[in-house]
Design an enzyme around this catalytic site. Sequence first.
Site: not given
Length: 236
Positions: A9, A7
């Site tokens: 963020d 991922d």
Amino acid sequence: MKALILDLDGVITQTAKLHSQAWKKMFDVYLERKGRKEGITYQPLTIATDYRQLIDGIPRYDGVRNFLESRNIHLPEGDPDDEPGKETIAGLGNLKNLYFQEFIKQGMVDVYPDTINWLKQQRRQGLRTAVISASKNCEAILASVGLMELFDVRVDGVVSAKLNLKGKPAPDIFLEAARQLGVKPNEAAVFEDALAGVQAGKAGQFAIVVGIDRTGDAAALKQHGADLVIQNFPTE
């Protein structure tokens, strides 16, 4: 293990705090204005609970809808082209995105050095890598910190909209990343900091789902499906 899916963020970049700040700025102003007009006091957004449980890691308009419903506020969906700030789901989501883009332009994006160093080591050993994000700003963020070449595949909000992928906690975005990498889910590891993200990784039946605990959420990450939780990536 043939591939790693990370991922963006909160795992690669420190943009999770920028997202949360943009969300809080947008909702606090909106709720204060709405409450003053209606003579009602609405509880402002809290990062620790509202953001983590209702918004973090999922598509922007879903986040708007989830939070407003938690305050018993129901707005029309509107249109993706709605002016930022218009009192629709799309209008408020667009205002949040405007605030976030301003943060990017101000050079406020930082990376997690431990993630970058570890990822480079894994690529030297032949593992393929993908970055996923619910954000449509993923490409701009990666470009702003010079990380475009670190990933073989990018599946973000733009790709998800084009392919009509369901947002987390559905596993669609991870499964699409694995497909583009040319590996099966049981040949790839998922790295996520969001609760909805580890749920999605578990639902996709990946080889291992690693929760990245940057904010003291280890127990919650495990409860939502992480097989392993770490605070930082190993240095060697």
